[in-house]
Write a protein that holds these residues in place. Structure first.
Motif, PDB file in Angstrom:
ATOM      1  N   GLU A  18       0.811  -1.217   0.000  1.00  0.00           N
ATOM      2  CA  GLU A  18       0.000   0.000   0.000  1.00  0.00           C
ATOM      3  C   GLU A  18       0.845   1.268   0.000  1.00  0.00           C
ATOM      4  O   GLU A  18       0.376   2.313  -0.407  1.00  0.00           O
ATOM      5  CB  GLU A  18      -0.942   0.006   1.198  1.00  0.00           C
ATOM      6  N   ARG A  19       2.090   1.197   0.452  1.00  0.00           N
ATOM      7  CA  ARG A  19       2.958   2.365   0.355  1.00  0.00           C
ATOM      8  C   ARG A  19       3.352   2.634  -1.088  1.00  0.00           C
ATOM      9  O   ARG A  19       3.585   3.769  -1.479  1.00  0.00           O
ATOM     10  CB  ARG A  19       4.213   2.165   1.204  1.00  0.00           C
ATOM     11  N   HIS A  20       3.435   1.585  -1.899  1.00  0.00           N
ATOM     12  CA  HIS A  20       3.881   1.723  -3.276  1.00  0.00           C
ATOM     13  C   HIS A  20       2.787   1.417  -4.283  1.00  0.00           C
ATOM     14  O   HIS A  20       3.071   1.061  -5.416  1.00  0.00           O
ATOM     15  CB  HIS A  20       5.084   0.803  -3.536  1.00  0.00           C
ATOM     16  N   GLY A  21       1.543   1.506  -3.910  1.00  0.00           N
ATOM     17  CA  GLY A  21       0.454   1.236  -4.846  1.00  0.00           C
ATOM     18  C   GLY A  21      -0.842   1.012  -4.088  1.00  0.00           C
ATOM     19  O   GLY A  21      -1.203   1.796  -3.227  1.00  0.00           O
ATOM     20  N   TYR A  22      -1.513  -0.076  -4.403  1.00  0.00           N
ATOM     21  CA  TYR A  22      -2.775  -0.373  -3.741  1.00  0.00           C
ATOM     22  C   TYR A  22      -2.952  -1.881  -3.683  1.00  0.00           C
ATOM     23  O   TYR A  22      -2.254  -2.647  -4.358  1.00  0.00           O
ATOM     24  CB  TYR A  22      -3.955   0.274  -4.473  1.00  0.00           C
ATOM     25  N   THR A  23      -3.892  -2.321  -2.898  1.00  0.00           N
ATOM     26  CA  THR A  23      -4.221  -3.742  -2.805  1.00  0.00           C
ATOM     27  C   THR A  23      -5.717  -3.909  -2.987  1.00  0.00           C
ATOM     28  O   THR A  23      -6.492  -3.003  -2.693  1.00  0.00           O
ATOM     29  CB  THR A  23      -3.756  -4.332  -1.456  1.00  0.00           C
ATOM     30  N   ARG A  24      -6.122  -5.046  -3.480  1.00  0.00           N
ATOM     31  CA  ARG A  24      -7.520  -5.298  -3.790  1.00  0.00           C
ATOM     32  C   ARG A  24      -8.157  -6.097  -2.662  1.00  0.00           C
ATOM     33  O   ARG A  24      -7.553  -7.020  -2.120  1.00  0.00           O
ATOM     34  CB  ARG A  24      -7.623  -6.079  -5.090  1.00  0.00           C
ATOM     35  N   GLY A  25      -9.370  -5.729  -2.318  1.00  0.00           N
ATOM     36  CA  GLY A  25     -10.102  -6.440  -1.291  1.00  0.00           C
ATOM     37  C   GLY A  25     -11.486  -6.807  -1.788  1.00  0.00           C
ATOM     38  O   GLY A  25     -12.003  -6.226  -2.739  1.00  0.00           O
ATOM     39  N   LEU A  26     -12.096  -7.789  -1.137  1.00  0.00           N
ATOM     40  CA  LEU A  26     -13.430  -8.249  -1.500  1.00  0.00           C
ATOM     41  C   LEU A  26     -14.360  -8.030  -0.319  1.00  0.00           C
ATOM     42  O   LEU A  26     -14.082  -8.506   0.787  1.00  0.00           O
ATOM     43  CB  LEU A  26     -13.376  -9.733  -1.871  1.00  0.00           C
ATOM     44  N   ILE A  27     -15.447  -7.299  -0.535  1.00  0.00           N
ATOM     45  CA  ILE A  27     -16.409  -7.039   0.542  1.00  0.00           C
ATOM     46  C   ILE A  27     -17.269  -8.272   0.717  1.00  0.00           C
ATOM     47  O   ILE A  27     -17.990  -8.677  -0.194  1.00  0.00           O
ATOM     48  CB  ILE A  27     -17.280  -5.811   0.220  1.00  0.00           C
ATOM     49  N   LYS A  28     -17.189  -8.894   1.890  1.00  0.00           N
ATOM     50  CA  LYS A  28     -17.934 -10.117   2.158  1.00  0.00           C
ATOM     51  C   LYS A  28     -19.284  -9.835   2.805  1.00  0.00           C
ATOM     52  O   LYS A  28     -20.252 -10.536   2.548  1.00  0.00           O
ATOM     53  CB  LYS A  28     -17.127 -11.040   3.087  1.00  0.00           C
ATOM     54  N   LYS A  29     -19.345  -8.820   3.674  1.00  0.00           N
ATOM     55  CA  LYS A  29     -20.557  -8.598   4.432  1.00  0.00           C
ATOM     56  C   LYS A  29     -20.654  -7.124   4.788  1.00  0.00           C
ATOM     57  O   LYS A  29     -19.662  -6.499   5.126  1.00  0.00           O
ATOM     58  CB  LYS A  29     -20.488  -9.444   5.717  1.00  0.00           C
ATOM     59  N   ILE A  30     -21.875  -6.569   4.708  1.00  0.00           N
ATOM     60  CA  ILE A  30     -22.160  -5.221   5.192  1.00  0.00           C
ATOM     61  C   ILE A  30     -23.205  -5.373   6.279  1.00  0.00           C
ATOM     62  O   ILE A  30     -24.238  -6.013   6.065  1.00  0.00           O
ATOM     63  CB  ILE A  30     -22.669  -4.307   4.076  1.00  0.00           C
ATOM     64  N   PHE A  31     -22.952  -4.827   7.467  1.00  0.00           N
ATOM     65  CA  PHE A  31     -23.865  -5.026   8.585  1.00  0.00           C
ATOM     66  C   PHE A  31     -23.928  -3.786   9.455  1.00  0.00           C
ATOM     67  O   PHE A  31     -23.116  -2.870   9.330  1.00  0.00           O
ATOM     68  CB  PHE A  31     -23.469  -6.255   9.410  1.00  0.00           C
ATOM     69  N   HIS A  32     -24.907  -3.771  10.341  1.00  0.00           N
ATOM     70  CA  HIS A  32     -25.140  -2.656  11.255  1.00  0.00           C
ATOM     71  C   HIS A  32     -24.474  -2.950  12.590  1.00  0.00           C
ATOM     72  O   HIS A  32     -24.551  -4.060  13.103  1.00  0.00           O
ATOM     73  CB  HIS A  32     -26.645  -2.466  11.460  1.00  0.00           C
ATOM     74  N   ASP A  33     -23.812  -1.963  13.137  1.00  0.00           N
ATOM     75  CA  ASP A  33     -23.206  -2.079  14.459  1.00  0.00           C
ATOM     76  C   ASP A  33     -24.005  -1.214  15.419  1.00  0.00           C
ATOM     77  O   ASP A  33     -24.148  -0.011  15.183  1.00  0.00           O
ATOM     78  CB  ASP A  33     -21.751  -1.609  14.415  1.00  0.00           C
ATOM     79  N   PRO A  34     -24.570  -1.781  16.494  1.00  0.00           N
ATOM     80  CA  PRO A  34     -25.325  -0.964  17.445  1.00  0.00           C
ATOM     81  C   PRO A  34     -24.423   0.113  18.065  1.00  0.00           C
ATOM     82  O   PRO A  34     -23.274  -0.142  18.393  1.00  0.00           O
ATOM     83  CB  PRO A  34     -25.768  -1.965  18.510  1.00  0.00           C
ATOM     84  N   GLY A  35     -24.958   1.307  18.184  1.00  0.00           N
ATOM     85  CA  GLY A  35     -24.189   2.405  18.755  1.00  0.00           C
ATOM     86  C   GLY A  35     -23.364   3.153  17.738  1.00  0.00           C
ATOM     87  O   GLY A  35     -22.587   4.033  18.093  1.00  0.00           O
ATOM     88  N   ARG A  36     -23.499   2.824  16.450  1.00  0.00           N
ATOM     89  CA  ARG A  36     -22.729   3.493  15.405  1.00  0.00           C
ATOM     90  C   ARG A  36     -23.695   3.922  14.316  1.00  0.00           C
ATOM     91  O   ARG A  36     -24.621   3.197  13.978  1.00  0.00           O
ATOM     92  CB  ARG A  36     -21.698   2.518  14.846  1.00  0.00           C
ATOM     93  N   GLY A  37     -23.492   5.089  13.744  1.00  0.00           N
ATOM     94  CA  GLY A  37     -24.420   5.590  12.739  1.00  0.00           C
ATOM     95  C   GLY A  37     -24.172   5.018  11.358  1.00  0.00           C
ATOM     96  O   GLY A  37     -25.097   4.856  10.573  1.00  0.00           O
ATOM     97  N   ALA A  38     -22.935   4.702  11.030  1.00  0.00           N
ATOM     98  CA  ALA A  38     -22.592   4.225   9.695  1.00  0.00           C
ATOM     99  C   ALA A  38     -22.530   2.704   9.681  1.00  0.00           C
ATOM    100  O   ALA A  38     -22.208   2.073  10.693  1.00  0.00           O
ATOM    101  CB  ALA A  38     -21.243   4.801   9.280  1.00  0.00           C
ATOM    102  N   PRO A  39     -22.823   2.087   8.538  1.00  0.00           N
ATOM    103  CA  PRO A  39     -22.708   0.626   8.449  1.00  0.00           C
ATOM    104  C   PRO A  39     -21.248   0.191   8.436  1.00  0.00           C
ATOM    105  O   PRO A  39     -20.352   0.953   8.087  1.00  0.00           O
ATOM    106  CB  PRO A  39     -23.397   0.287   7.136  1.00  0.00           C
TER     107      PRO A  39
END
Length: 76
Positions: A36-57
């Motif tokens: 990541e210092r010399h470019g970027y890395t690819r990731g795969l989003i597995k799950k999007i969920f709600h966290d109690p006490g937090r406004g953003a997913p």
């Protein structure tokens, strides 16, 4: 004299503490490694969920480990 600050009014009481029982876990950014210092890395989003006490997913993202043959899960 002025007002008493809100933190002073609440004091060391048990009813004003945060309810952290159902939190999903600590949220952090990836540690910046050589890739990541010399470019970027690819990731795969597995799950999007709600966290109690937090406004953003929250998202669980899986990255490939740059050194060993394994996958690393990150919560962002």
């Amino acid at each position: 004299m002025g007002r008493v600050i809100r933190g002073q009014r609440k004091g060391k009481s048990l009813i004003f503490t945060a309810h952290t029982k159902h939190r999903k876990g600590a949220v952090k950014l990836r540690a910046v490694d050589y890739v990541e210092r010399h470019g970027y890395t690819r990731g795969l989003i597995k799950k999007i969920f709600h966290d109690p006490g937090r406004g953003a997913p929250l998202a669980e993202i899986v990255f490939r480990d740059p050194i060993r043959y394994k996958l690393m899960k990150e919560m962002v």
